[in-house]
Design a protein around this motif. Structure first.
Motif, mmCIF file in Angstrom:
data_model
loop_
_atom_site.group_PDB
_atom_site.id
_atom_site.type_symbol
_atom_site.label_atom_id
_atom_site.label_comp_id
_atom_site.label_asym_id
_atom_site.label_seq_id
_atom_site.Cartn_x
_atom_site.Cartn_y
_atom_site.Cartn_z
ATOM 1 N N SER A 4 -46.169 -7.139 -5.566
ATOM 2 C CA SER A 4 -46.405 -5.744 -5.925
ATOM 3 C C SER A 4 -46.200 -5.496 -7.406
ATOM 4 O O SER A 4 -46.225 -4.376 -7.845
ATOM 5 C CB SER A 4 -45.461 -4.836 -5.127
ATOM 6 N N HIS A 5 -45.954 -6.574 -8.166
ATOM 7 C CA HIS A 5 -45.722 -6.346 -9.583
ATOM 8 C C HIS A 5 -47.018 -6.426 -10.367
ATOM 9 O O HIS A 5 -48.046 -6.832 -9.866
ATOM 10 C CB HIS A 5 -44.694 -7.339 -10.126
ATOM 11 N N ILE A 6 -46.953 -6.049 -11.641
ATOM 12 C CA ILE A 6 -48.138 -6.016 -12.483
ATOM 13 C C ILE A 6 -48.510 -7.425 -12.880
ATOM 14 O O ILE A 6 -47.721 -8.135 -13.497
ATOM 15 C CB ILE A 6 -47.884 -5.182 -13.751
ATOM 16 N N CYS A 193 -43.841 -3.990 3.809
ATOM 17 C CA CYS A 193 -44.133 -5.400 3.515
ATOM 18 C C CYS A 193 -44.252 -5.656 2.020
ATOM 19 O O CYS A 193 -44.697 -6.736 1.610
ATOM 20 C CB CYS A 193 -45.421 -5.819 4.223
ATOM 21 N N MET A 194 -43.874 -4.655 1.215
ATOM 22 C CA MET A 194 -43.871 -4.781 -0.245
ATOM 23 C C MET A 194 -45.257 -5.107 -0.791
ATOM 24 O O MET A 194 -45.421 -5.921 -1.704
ATOM 25 C CB MET A 194 -42.850 -5.839 -0.685
ATOM 26 N N MET A 197 -48.804 -1.589 -4.841
ATOM 27 C CA MET A 197 -48.944 -2.072 -6.205
ATOM 28 C C MET A 197 -48.073 -1.266 -7.167
ATOM 29 O O MET A 197 -47.825 -0.076 -6.962
ATOM 30 C CB MET A 197 -50.408 -1.991 -6.645
ATOM 31 N N ASN A 198 -47.621 -1.942 -8.211
ATOM 32 C CA ASN A 198 -46.938 -1.299 -9.345
ATOM 33 C C ASN A 198 -45.648 -0.590 -8.946
ATOM 34 O O ASN A 198 -45.286 0.425 -9.544
ATOM 35 C CB ASN A 198 -47.882 -0.299 -10.038
ATOM 36 N N ARG A 199 -44.942 -1.113 -7.938
ATOM 37 C CA ARG A 199 -43.674 -0.502 -7.551
ATOM 38 C C ARG A 199 -42.545 -0.906 -8.496
ATOM 39 O O ARG A 199 -41.515 -0.239 -8.551
ATOM 40 C CB ARG A 199 -43.301 -0.922 -6.126
ATOM 41 N N ASP A 200 -42.722 -2.015 -9.229
ATOM 42 C CA ASP A 200 -41.642 -2.490 -10.081
ATOM 43 C C ASP A 200 -41.689 -1.873 -11.472
ATOM 44 O O ASP A 200 -40.832 -2.152 -12.301
ATOM 45 C CB ASP A 200 -41.685 -4.019 -10.194
#
Length: 650
Positions: A4-6, A193-194, A197-200
């Motif tokens: 979910s990271h960039i 389920c993680m 997108m872009n949650r971090d």
């Protein structure tokens, strides 16, 4: 894609810059909530502001608070040497790390992330780190876009899966599940389920991989993509408790007409703050300078741009609304005013930043007018208003405002592929069909033909791509409304053949095409291999359906990253598609679709009027949500031993 990271690829040059947006530390104004003279909530509901002088006092108090905050920040900024203006376009104030750590690349083949979710991890909280991603090169943008495509494919597949599971429980003719409810559940499952997108990171400005004009059908879609973090609130912002200096910062807004005081003029928006409404959506009390309202004022002060998503009423097979990403806007002014209902509301003037692609909402409205009154908005360029001459369910426009070419008029229009006469017509005497009087359902013969699963939902949307789909035919007892009768009904959306400087002749839709929507058949005169060999010896150019490629969409319907017990279905082998199409004299609108190795249209083989597995009909479906006026493209494949070059109608 479980990450979910960039995604950033440090090997690319220039590499995308991830710039933390840490505002200078100062005293918090989180507690500077605007206090109205009347602090009794019940009194506020029953005593709306009716005197202009009282409203002037409100504005004066608001301006005093805002000016005090600006003055305090200005004094603090003088003591911070590491603060600089990052972007001449926005004037955003940020400290820049000299050597930021490169982000891991989720597209790396060494990524050990599991492909099957075996447990439900705790939902990933949203990050408090504000960043802007800049200098995204073409290759990085392609990777970002691919990540967005895969995430949306999982989400759309899961949403349709949940809808169909509910339909199975209710039976044929039973109550249909609410689309927005299943969309919300699909979003929640992906968050668990993680897969959001872009949650971090909290991205300020453009979201890599999301383009101006992209269309979404539910608010939760925006959350999954990281475009807007709230499924209900119209203002998405970093709260003061998470901000480095205790100041809330707005990052995106949704303009959907939810407040009566909004004034949307396209490139300029008078946006009303949030709060003060009752359960019926009526303004019932004064708004306060807190939460999203304060965040908007702070973003205006710092010069931080906001993303604007417009929600528009648009009847379609998925929902009654669409949400369109319209790009970046500056907040250039804010004030307190008396609203139409007599209560105090905060207002913000948003102006669109120049140099961006045309707003998707404008294109949507333009295309809607083209369907009903085309000459009113585009008086020149039309050659013909229906090249099908009534053979299709809806007219097919022909448009050219570039040159005098009128080539599509010189061909006979075919609505369906013409097979050799008498060879493949399904005979009622030896054909087998279902006896589902109310429509096909569980245990149906046609369901068994399709490996135990009908390929479409109740809106005619393709749920999962298959080697071959058996639709109900003339021997079946089910009605025309049966969900296993889709492509045989013909063209449903308005298409336009247009002249393009880049691709010659191309095709675009005047309607929104949602992922999995049927577009049309690819039609021509079907030839056996022997007939094709004779024609190619004469130098004729043919089209070969077996070459069409939809490899990028083979994972359509794969939910292994969400459902721990998901098993990818297996299908029986079918004989190779062994025919060619001659489109030199007879063709349909699909023959003008351009070739691309990054297509937005997929090919699905379908049988419904004959039983020959070697001669299926070639049906085209939308591979993703396609906005109006976007050129359609498909992958015509590569050369094989039939011909030395790829044959494309263009």
């Amino acid at each position: 894609m479980g990450s979910s990271h960039i995604p950033l690829d440090p090997s690319l040059n220039p590499s995308p810059s991830v710039i933390p947006k840490l505002e200078p530390v100062t005293e918090s104004t989180q507690n500077l909530a605007f206090q109205l003279p009347n602090t009794n909530p019940q009194a506020l509901i029953s005593s709306p502001v009716s005197d202009f002088n009282e409203a002037t006092d409100f504005s004066s108090d608001y301006n005093t608070v805002a000016e005090s905050a600006r003055s305090a920040f200005a004094q603090r900024l003088q003591r911070h040497d590491d603060v600089a203006v990052l972007d001449s376009l926005t004037g955003a104030i940020v400290p820049v790390e000299e050597n930021p750590e490169p982000e891991p690349n989720p597209y790396s083949t060494s990524d050990p992330s599991p492909s099957v979710a075996t447990q439900r991890p705790k939902p990933q909280p949203r990050s408090s780190e504000l960043v802007r991603i800049t200098d995204v090169g073409p290759e990085s943008e392609r990777q970002f876009r691919e990540h967005v495509r895969k995430t949306r494919m999982i989400y759309d597949s899961l949403r349709m899966f949940l809808m169909m599971e509910e339909a199975k429980r209710n039976g044929v003719g039973g109550r249909r599940a609410r689309a927005d409810g299943k969309a919300g559940k699909a979003g929640s499952m992906m968050r668990d389920c993680m897969l959001w997108m872009n949650r971090d990171k909290r991205i300020v400005g453009s979201i890599p991989g999301v383009q101006v004009g992209d269309i979404f059908f539910f608010r939760v879609d925006l959350c999954v993509m990281g475009l807007h973090g709230h499924s209900q609130a119209g203002i998405d912002f970093l709260t003061g408790s998470l901000s480095s200096n205790g100041e809330p910062i707005a990052t995106s807004v949704i303009v959907s007409g939810g407040y009566e005081d909004d004034d949307d003029q396209g490139d300029v928006i008078m946006y009303t703050g949030q709060g003060g409404q009752d359960r019926l959506g009526r303004q019932a009390e004064h708004q306060r300078l807190e939460g999203g309202n304060l965040a908007m004022e702070r973003s205006m002060y710092y010069g931080i741009e906001v993303r604007v998503i417009r929600g528009l009423k648009y009847e379609n097979e998925v929902s009654s609304r669409v949400y369109v990403y319209d790009g970046l806007f500056r907040i250039v002014d804010s004030w307190f005013d008396v609203g139409k209902s007599g209560f105090g509301v905060f207002k913000y003037r948003l102006e669109r930043i120049e140099g961006q692609a045309e707003m998707g909402s404008s294109v949507l409205k333009f295309a809607r007018t083209l369907k009903t009154n085309p000459l009113s908005v585009r008086p020149r360029g039309y050659i013909n208003f229906d090249i099908s001459n009534g053979k299709e369910n809806v007219p097919v426009y022909l448009f050219n405002d570039i040159d005098s070419d009128q080539e599509p008029l010189y061909y006979e229009y075919l609505a369906q592929t013409s097979f050799p006469p008498g060879l493949f017509v399904q005979q009622s005497g030896n054909a087998s069909g279902c006896d589902c009087v109310n429509g096909c359902g569980s245990g149906c013969l046609c369901e068994a033909k399709n490996s135990g699963e009908i390929a479409y939902d109740y809106n005619g949307t393709l749920i999962r791509q298959k080697p071959l789909i058996h639709e109900c035919g003339s021997a079946c007892q089910c009605p025309p409304s049966c969900r296993n009768r889709v492509t045989q009904k013909g063209l449903r959306n308005r298409l336009e053949v247009f002249r393009s400087l880049e691709t010659g002749w191309g095709v675009r839709s005047l309607d929104v095409l949602h992922a999995g929507a049927f577009i049309c058949e690819y039609a021509g005169v079907a030839l056996t291999r022997e007939q094709a060999n004779i024609l190619t010896m004469n130098g004729d150019t043919l089209v070969y359906p077996a070459r069409f490629s939809s490899a990028r969409w083979e994972d359509w319907g794969d939910l292994s990253q969400v459902l721990a017990d998901f098993e990818r279905p297996s299908y029986p082998d079918i004989p190779p598609v062994d025919f060619a199409m001659d489109v030199s004299k007879m063709r349909n609108v699909a023959c003008y679709i351009s070739h691309s190795t990054d297509p937005n249209v997929i090919v699905q083989f379908v049988l419904h009027d004959h039983n020959s597995l070697m001669f299926p009909r070639v049906m085209l479906f939308a591979a993703e949500n396609i906005p109006p006026m976007t050129e359609l493209s498909l992958d015509y494949g590569v050369v094989d031993d039939w011909n030395a070059k790829l044959a494309i109608c263009n």
